[in-house]
Design a protein around this motif. Structure first.
Motif, PDB file in Angstrom:
ATOM      1  N   PHE A  37     150.002  18.515  15.710  1.00  8.14           N
ATOM      2  CA  PHE A  37     148.791  18.711  15.593  1.00  8.14           C
ATOM      3  C   PHE A  37     148.127  17.265  15.278  1.00  8.14           C
ATOM      4  N   ARG A  38     148.962  16.663  14.170  1.00  9.99           N
ATOM      5  CA  ARG A  38     148.367  15.423  13.684  1.00  9.99           C
ATOM      6  C   ARG A  38     148.099  14.322  14.571  1.00  9.99           C
ATOM      7  N   LEU A  39     149.154  13.926  15.497  1.00 13.04           N
ATOM      8  CA  LEU A  39     148.934  13.040  16.402  1.00 13.04           C
ATOM      9  C   LEU A  39     147.584  13.145  17.228  1.00 13.04           C
ATOM     10  N   SER A  40     147.625  14.445  17.948  1.00 13.05           N
ATOM     11  CA  SER A  40     146.384  14.731  18.854  1.00 13.05           C
ATOM     12  C   SER A  40     145.157  14.570  18.025  1.00 13.05           C
ATOM     13  N   PHE A  41     144.928  15.177  16.509  1.00 15.98           N
ATOM     14  CA  PHE A  41     143.824  15.029  15.841  1.00 15.98           C
ATOM     15  C   PHE A  41     143.414  13.682  15.456  1.00 15.98           C
ATOM     16  N   GLU A  42     144.450  12.799  15.112  1.00 16.80           N
ATOM     17  CA  GLU A  42     144.083  11.275  14.730  1.00 16.80           C
ATOM     18  C   GLU A  42     143.601  10.655  16.071  1.00 16.80           C
ATOM     19  N   LEU A  43     144.058  10.928  17.343  1.00 15.92           N
ATOM     20  CA  LEU A  43     143.627  10.164  18.421  1.00 15.92           C
ATOM     21  C   LEU A  43     142.319  10.643  18.456  1.00 15.92           C
ATOM     22  N   HIS A  44     141.859  12.006  18.479  1.00  9.83           N
ATOM     23  CA  HIS A  44     140.691  12.416  18.891  1.00  9.83           C
ATOM     24  C   HIS A  44     139.718  11.732  17.655  1.00  9.83           C
ATOM     25  N   TYR A  45     140.119  11.901  16.272  1.00  6.18           N
ATOM     26  CA  TYR A  45     139.208  11.380  15.403  1.00  6.18           C
ATOM     27  C   TYR A  45     138.974   9.876  15.612  1.00  6.18           C
ATOM     28  N   LEU A  46     139.881   8.947  16.467  1.00 11.46           N
ATOM     29  CA  LEU A  46     139.700   7.588  16.417  1.00 11.46           C
ATOM     30  C   LEU A  46     138.640   7.213  17.781  1.00 11.46           C
ATOM     31  N   GLY A  47     138.253   8.297  18.228  1.00  6.80           N
ATOM     32  CA  GLY A  47     137.345   8.278  19.435  1.00  6.80           C
ATOM     33  C   GLY A  47     137.807   8.596  20.814  1.00  6.80           C
ATOM     34  N   TYR A  48     138.992   8.940  20.979  1.00  6.05           N
ATOM     35  CA  TYR A  48     139.581   9.126  22.230  1.00  6.05           C
ATOM     36  C   TYR A  48     138.935  10.348  22.745  1.00  6.05           C
ATOM     37  N   LYS A  49     138.999  10.298  24.096  1.00 10.45           N
ATOM     38  CA  LYS A  49     138.283  11.536  24.678  1.00 10.45           C
ATOM     39  C   LYS A  49     139.601  12.554  24.850  1.00 10.45           C
ATOM     40  N   TYR A  50     139.416  13.894  25.325  1.00 11.02           N
ATOM     41  CA  TYR A  50     140.459  14.915  25.423  1.00 11.02           C
ATOM     42  C   TYR A  50     141.385  14.480  26.527  1.00 11.02           C
ATOM     43  N   GLN A  51     140.861  13.986  27.691  1.00  7.24           N
ATOM     44  CA  GLN A  51     141.635  13.638  28.777  1.00  7.24           C
ATOM     45  C   GLN A  51     142.492  12.367  28.500  1.00  7.24           C
ATOM     46  N   GLU A  52     141.922  11.347  27.846  1.00  9.27           N
ATOM     47  CA  GLU A  52     142.695  10.317  27.394  1.00  9.27           C
ATOM     48  C   GLU A  52     143.915  10.716  26.466  1.00  9.27           C
ATOM     49  N   ILE A  53     143.665  11.603  25.811  1.00 11.99           N
ATOM     50  CA  ILE A  53     144.847  11.887  24.799  1.00 11.99           C
ATOM     51  C   ILE A  53     145.818  12.590  25.667  1.00 11.99           C
ATOM     52  N   ALA A  54     145.479  13.491  26.622  1.00  6.16           N
ATOM     53  CA  ALA A  54     146.386  14.390  27.286  1.00  6.16           C
ATOM     54  C   ALA A  54     147.164  13.446  28.089  1.00  6.16           C
ATOM     55  N   ASP A  55     146.523  12.250  28.761  1.00  2.00           N
ATOM     56  CA  ASP A  55     147.301  11.329  29.772  1.00  2.00           C
ATOM     57  C   ASP A  55     148.120  10.468  28.573  1.00  2.00           C
ATOM     58  N   THR A  56     148.031  10.301  27.548  1.00  2.00           N
ATOM     59  CA  THR A  56     148.555   9.361  26.732  1.00  2.00           C
ATOM     60  C   THR A  56     149.924  10.245  26.183  1.00  2.00           C
ATOM     61  N   LEU A  57     149.721  11.353  25.813  1.00  3.75           N
ATOM     62  CA  LEU A  57     150.667  12.203  25.127  1.00  3.75           C
ATOM     63  C   LEU A  57     151.262  12.810  26.685  1.00  3.75           C
ATOM     64  N   GLN A  58     151.151  12.771  27.684  1.00  5.77           N
ATOM     65  CA  GLN A  58     151.551  13.453  28.977  1.00  5.77           C
ATOM     66  C   GLN A  58     151.637  14.803  28.679  1.00  5.77           C
ATOM     67  N   GLU A  59     150.603  15.701  28.247  1.00  8.72           N
ATOM     68  CA  GLU A  59     150.353  17.153  27.950  1.00  8.72           C
ATOM     69  C   GLU A  59     149.249  17.649  28.655  1.00  8.72           C
ATOM     70  N   PRO A  60     149.232  18.904  28.980  1.00 10.26           N
ATOM     71  CA  PRO A  60     147.948  19.345  29.712  1.00 10.26           C
ATOM     72  C   PRO A  60     146.643  19.208  28.831  1.00 10.26           C
ATOM     73  N   LEU A  61     145.724  19.302  29.288  1.00 11.46           N
ATOM     74  CA  LEU A  61     144.542  19.061  28.554  1.00 11.46           C
ATOM     75  C   LEU A  61     144.026  20.312  27.836  1.00 11.46           C
ATOM     76  N   GLY A  62     144.314  21.475  28.197  1.00 12.53           N
ATOM     77  CA  GLY A  62     144.224  22.631  27.302  1.00 12.53           C
ATOM     78  C   GLY A  62     144.973  22.523  26.007  1.00 12.53           C
ATOM     79  N   THR A  63     146.226  22.029  26.316  1.00  8.55           N
ATOM     80  CA  THR A  63     147.237  22.102  24.918  1.00  8.55           C
ATOM     81  C   THR A  63     146.576  21.081  24.081  1.00  8.55           C
ATOM     82  N   ILE A  64     146.067  20.099  24.508  1.00  4.94           N
ATOM     83  CA  ILE A  64     145.385  19.310  23.779  1.00  4.94           C
ATOM     84  C   ILE A  64     144.277  19.652  22.766  1.00  4.94           C
ATOM     85  N   LYS A  65     143.196  20.408  23.551  1.00  2.00           N
ATOM     86  CA  LYS A  65     142.260  21.114  23.024  1.00  2.00           C
ATOM     87  C   LYS A  65     142.520  22.024  22.124  1.00  2.00           C
TER      88      LYS A  65
END
Length: 165
Positions: free
Chosen positions: A121-149
């Motif tokens: 949870f921490r890694l996804s949340f920190e990236l979102h907190y830093l201003g990354y968009k959901y899709q960018e986080i999903a692409d970076t972590l190679q996870e589905p968009l729904g999982t990141i959300k």
């Protein structure tokens, strides 16, 4: 032309001035003032009117010139209001003392709770907190968009439960 004839001609042809004045000023009160000033100038310059010419055009020209002169005057000398709200001087930020102690303590507490989050949870949340968009986080972590959300949502729920304020 006598003064009485000129006055009657002005009165008979002054009705068309109202819509023109409103279209110029976009305000009914200013339009009334403009018409009054136009009629005054027409009466004051009666000797400049040439008998037999179009009185409406003459009045329109006077009105347009008054409007343009007033516009230029107001633009050049913008009106300054001295109506200052009573609270303005009391709440000026330049005279307010700041105490960053509580803010820094709160930030340390929040960072401590974020660091205690599970890594997933921490890694996804920190990236979102830093201003990354959901899709960018999903692409970076190679996870589905729904999982990141959902991870970010659960991280927020955990944080709101652990932070008392």
């Amino acid at each position: 032309m006598t003064a009485t004839e000129f006055n009657e001609m002005l009165i008979n042809n002054s009705d068309f001035l109202q819509p023109v004045a409103v279209s110029l000023t976009h305000d009914s009160e200013e339009a009334k003032d403009l018409i009054q000033e136009t009629m005054y100038r027409a009466l004051a310059n009666r000797e400049k009117y040439q008998t037999g010419t179009n009185i409406k055009a003459w009045l329109y020209t006077i009105m347009r010139n008054i409007f343009i002169n007033n516009y230029r005057r107001n633009k050049k000398f913008s009106k300054v209001s001295s109506d200052v709200p009573q609270d303005y001087y009391m709440f000026q930020t330049s005279k307010v003392a700041h105490n960053d102690g509580m803010i820094n303590a709160g930030i340390r507490e929040i960072k401590g709770v974020i660091n205690k989050l599970p890594d997933i949870f921490r890694l996804s949340f920190e990236l979102h907190y830093l201003g990354y968009k959901y899709q960018e986080i999903a692409d970076t972590l190679q996870e589905p968009l729904g999982t990141i959300k959902s991870r970010i949502h659960f991280a927020r729920k955990i944080l709101s439960g652990q932070l008392s304020r």
